[in-house]
Design a protein around this motif. Structure first.
Motif, PDB file in Angstrom:
ATOM      1  N   GLY A   9       0.622  -7.836  -7.392  1.00 31.44           N
ATOM      2  CA  GLY A   9       1.383  -6.799  -8.087  1.00 31.44           C
ATOM      3  C   GLY A   9       0.686  -5.460  -7.954  1.00 31.44           C
ATOM      4  N   ASN A  10       1.467  -4.433  -7.674  1.00 32.38           N
ATOM      5  CA  ASN A  10       0.946  -3.076  -7.541  1.00 32.38           C
ATOM      6  C   ASN A  10       1.622  -2.226  -8.619  1.00 32.38           C
ATOM      7  N   TRP A  11       0.863  -1.909  -9.634  1.00 29.84           N
ATOM      8  CA  TRP A  11       1.458  -1.146 -10.751  1.00 29.84           C
ATOM      9  C   TRP A  11       1.647   0.325 -10.405  1.00 29.84           C
ATOM     10  N   LYS A  12       1.090   0.768  -9.288  1.00 32.73           N
ATOM     11  CA  LYS A  12       1.179   2.191  -8.905  1.00 32.73           C
ATOM     12  C   LYS A  12       0.689   3.049 -10.078  1.00 32.73           C
ATOM     13  N   MET A  13       1.269   4.234 -10.272  1.00 40.51           N
ATOM     14  CA  MET A  13       0.783   5.095 -11.355  1.00 40.51           C
ATOM     15  C   MET A  13       1.553   4.808 -12.633  1.00 40.51           C
ATOM     16  N   GLY A  93      -4.105   1.778   2.480  1.00 42.57           N
ATOM     17  CA  GLY A  93      -3.067   2.170   3.422  1.00 42.57           C
ATOM     18  C   GLY A  93      -1.647   1.969   2.940  1.00 42.57           C
ATOM     19  N   HIS A  94      -1.469   1.894   1.616  1.00 41.40           N
ATOM     20  CA  HIS A  94      -0.085   1.836   1.118  1.00 41.40           C
ATOM     21  C   HIS A  94       0.673   3.052   1.647  1.00 41.40           C
ATOM     22  N   SER A  95       1.959   2.876   1.920  1.00 43.13           N
ATOM     23  CA  SER A  95       2.725   3.979   2.531  1.00 43.13           C
ATOM     24  C   SER A  95       2.764   5.215   1.635  1.00 43.13           C
ATOM     25  N   GLU A  96       2.641   5.000   0.314  1.00 38.86           N
ATOM     26  CA  GLU A  96       2.613   6.177  -0.570  1.00 38.86           C
ATOM     27  C   GLU A  96       1.306   6.943  -0.400  1.00 38.86           C
ATOM     28  N   ARG A  97       0.220   6.244  -0.101  1.00 40.52           N
ATOM     29  CA  ARG A  97      -1.046   6.930   0.211  1.00 40.52           C
ATOM     30  C   ARG A  97      -0.954   7.604   1.576  1.00 40.52           C
ATOM     31  N   TYR A 163       3.279  -6.280   4.961  1.00 42.28           N
ATOM     32  CA  TYR A 163       4.344  -5.557   5.657  1.00 42.28           C
ATOM     33  C   TYR A 163       5.283  -4.983   4.620  1.00 42.28           C
ATOM     34  N   GLU A 164       5.331  -3.670   4.551  1.00 44.06           N
ATOM     35  CA  GLU A 164       6.192  -3.014   3.570  1.00 44.06           C
ATOM     36  C   GLU A 164       7.029  -1.944   4.259  1.00 44.06           C
ATOM     37  N   PRO A 165       8.268  -2.296   4.639  1.00 47.42           N
ATOM     38  CA  PRO A 165       9.123  -1.266   5.226  1.00 47.42           C
ATOM     39  C   PRO A 165       9.303  -0.133   4.212  1.00 47.42           C
ATOM     40  N   TRP A 167      11.404   2.090   3.761  1.00 46.91           N
ATOM     41  CA  TRP A 167      12.766   2.282   3.254  1.00 46.91           C
ATOM     42  C   TRP A 167      13.184   1.202   2.248  1.00 46.91           C
ATOM     43  N   ALA A 168      12.409   0.158   2.120  1.00 41.86           N
ATOM     44  CA  ALA A 168      12.739  -0.908   1.162  1.00 41.86           C
ATOM     45  C   ALA A 168      11.959  -0.763  -0.145  1.00 41.86           C
ATOM     46  N   ILE A 169      10.947   0.096  -0.146  1.00 41.46           N
ATOM     47  CA  ILE A 169      10.087   0.219  -1.326  1.00 41.46           C
ATOM     48  C   ILE A 169      10.810   0.966  -2.434  1.00 41.46           C
ATOM     49  N   GLY A 170      10.921   0.307  -3.564  1.00 38.26           N
ATOM     50  CA  GLY A 170      11.550   0.926  -4.723  1.00 38.26           C
ATOM     51  C   GLY A 170      13.021   1.236  -4.513  1.00 38.26           C
ATOM     52  N   ALA A 171      13.608   0.664  -3.477  1.00 38.38           N
ATOM     53  CA  ALA A 171      14.955   1.048  -3.072  1.00 38.38           C
ATOM     54  C   ALA A 171      16.012   0.049  -3.515  1.00 38.38           C
ATOM     55  N   GLY A 207       6.432  -6.842   1.284  1.00 41.48           N
ATOM     56  CA  GLY A 207       6.604  -5.966   0.119  1.00 41.48           C
ATOM     57  C   GLY A 207       7.762  -5.014   0.311  1.00 41.48           C
ATOM     58  N   GLY A 208       8.417  -4.685  -0.788  1.00 42.49           N
ATOM     59  CA  GLY A 208       9.567  -3.784  -0.748  1.00 42.49           C
ATOM     60  C   GLY A 208      10.736  -4.433  -1.449  1.00 42.49           C
ATOM     61  N   SER A 209      10.905  -4.086  -2.758  1.00 42.07           N
ATOM     62  CA  SER A 209      12.025  -4.594  -3.555  1.00 42.07           C
ATOM     63  C   SER A 209      12.046  -6.118  -3.667  1.00 42.07           C
ATOM     64  N   VAL A 210      10.862  -6.724  -3.758  1.00 37.81           N
ATOM     65  CA  VAL A 210      10.808  -8.152  -4.108  1.00 37.81           C
ATOM     66  C   VAL A 210      11.101  -8.278  -5.603  1.00 37.81           C
ATOM     67  N   LYS A 211      12.014  -9.172  -5.929  1.00 37.85           N
ATOM     68  CA  LYS A 211      12.426  -9.398  -7.320  1.00 37.85           C
ATOM     69  C   LYS A 211      12.410 -10.903  -7.585  1.00 37.85           C
ATOM     70  N   GLY A 227       3.939 -12.023  -1.586  1.00 38.48           N
ATOM     71  CA  GLY A 227       4.551 -10.706  -1.707  1.00 38.48           C
ATOM     72  C   GLY A 227       3.618  -9.684  -2.326  1.00 38.48           C
ATOM     73  N   LEU A 228       3.864  -8.417  -1.976  1.00 36.90           N
ATOM     74  CA  LEU A 228       3.233  -7.286  -2.645  1.00 36.90           C
ATOM     75  C   LEU A 228       4.365  -6.593  -3.407  1.00 36.90           C
ATOM     76  N   VAL A 229       4.235  -6.596  -4.719  1.00 38.06           N
ATOM     77  CA  VAL A 229       5.368  -6.277  -5.587  1.00 38.06           C
ATOM     78  C   VAL A 229       5.052  -5.051  -6.428  1.00 38.06           C
ATOM     79  N   GLY A 230       5.922  -4.074  -6.396  1.00 36.36           N
ATOM     80  CA  GLY A 230       5.734  -2.878  -7.202  1.00 36.36           C
ATOM     81  C   GLY A 230       6.433  -3.010  -8.540  1.00 36.36           C
ATOM     82  N   GLY A 231       7.639  -2.461  -8.614  1.00 40.94           N
ATOM     83  CA  GLY A 231       8.369  -2.382  -9.889  1.00 40.94           C
ATOM     84  C   GLY A 231       8.444  -3.691 -10.654  1.00 40.94           C
ATOM     85  N   ALA A 232       8.690  -4.781  -9.939  1.00 43.57           N
ATOM     86  CA  ALA A 232       8.869  -6.069 -10.623  1.00 43.57           C
ATOM     87  C   ALA A 232       7.543  -6.713 -11.028  1.00 43.57           C
TER      88      ALA A 232
HETATM   89  P1  PGA Z   1       8.612  -2.213  -4.971  1.00 39.99           P
HETATM   90  O1  PGA Z   1       7.243  -1.647  -4.361  1.00 39.99           O
HETATM   91  O2  PGA Z   1       8.410  -3.684  -5.213  1.00 39.99           O
HETATM   92  O3  PGA Z   1       8.802  -1.441  -6.241  1.00 39.99           O
HETATM   93  O4  PGA Z   1       9.681  -1.957  -3.956  1.00 39.99           O
HETATM   94  C1  PGA Z   1       6.517  -2.398  -3.438  1.00 39.99           C
HETATM   95  C2  PGA Z   1       5.253  -1.670  -3.061  1.00 39.99           C
HETATM   96  O5  PGA Z   1       5.297  -0.453  -2.824  1.00 39.99           O
HETATM   97  O6  PGA Z   1       4.173  -2.294  -2.973  1.00 39.99           O
END
Ligand code: PGA
Length: 248
Positions: A9-13, A93-97, A163-165, A167-171, A207-211, A227-232
């Protein structure tokens, strides 16, 4: 070969001290004996989360580190500091970084080596933008990122590749399962070229919108080892469902 799955899980900020209750609930309600679980809170919470999760199967990680162990780098956090705070791993190397801080493959590789130096697992992220996918460049981009971001010395124990496309992150949308399989199979092949047999043990996360609702089908895809999971990952109830899918 069977690889133990990893739900990261990646809580981000996101997350103040009160959010540690979610981590504790997750550890208590989803003991996950059949997979590994990692939570990466903001740097401010790493020490407190590691302490709160002590004695549980859930490990704590950082979201980024500086390449140097210490020095005049205002605002940065070193891998040694994360390890000292109780982290077991760090995302690099997260795409947001890469996008927000201009981190290129060489910078990411330096951070991965810093992680290893401090005894941390490096979770190295790669992924194409939507424009790159539309242009048919996905595998070229991923191949270049793997070549440039994963330094020599990577092993199945010290490295996880996500692998985090972009365009799928948080989308709220994900690639199709065959698209995920195509990239993950390609990544395995690229790693084999780089690391020979050791590549077989490296876990490849999607990773990318895994729920909770799509985790099981994604984790069943060829060469997807979790998975590498952000929001969820922010709520124990959601992430618990994903952990359950990883441990199934
Ligand atoms: P997301 O983020 O699960 O909110 O799409 C994934 C990530 O950026 O690691």
């Amino acid at each position: 070969m069977t690889r133990r799955k990893l739900a990261a899980g990646n809580w981000k900020m996101n997350g103040l001290k009160a959010a540690l209750a979610e981590a504790k609930t997750l550890a208590a309600e989803h003991p996950a004996p059949n997979c590994d679980v990692l939570l990466c809170p903001p740097a401010t919470l790493v020490a407190a989360m590691a302490a709160a999760l002590e004695g549980t199967a859930v490990k704590t990680g950082g979201q980024d580190c500086h390449a140097a162990a210490s020095g005049a780098h205002t605002g940065d956090v070193s891998a040694e500091m994360l390890a000292d705070a109780g982290a077991a791993a760090v995302i690099v190397g997260h795409s947001e970084r890469r996008a927000d801080h201009g981190e290129d493959d060489a910078a990411v590789a330096a951070k991965a080596m810093a992680a290893w130096r401090a005894g941390l697992v490096a979770v190295i992220c790669v992924g194409e933008t939507e424009a790159q996918r539309d242009a048919g460049e996905t595998l070229t981009v991923i191949g270049d990122q793997i070549a440039g971001s994963i330094p020599p010395g990577a092993t199945a124990e010290n490295t996880v590749v996500a692998y985090e496309p972009v365009w799928a992150i948080g989308a709220g949308r994900t690639p199709t399962l065959p698209q995920i399989a195509e990239v993950h199979d390609f990544m395995r092949d690229e790693l084999v070229k780089k690391m020979a047999e050791a590549a077989e043990g490296v876990r490849l996360l999607y990773g990318g919108s895994v729920k909770p609702g799509n985790a099981a089908e994604i984790f069943a895809v060829s060469n997807v080892d979790g998975g590498l999971v952000g929001g969820a990952s922010l709520k124990a109830a959601d992430f618990g469902g994903i952990v359950a899918a990883a441990g199934a």
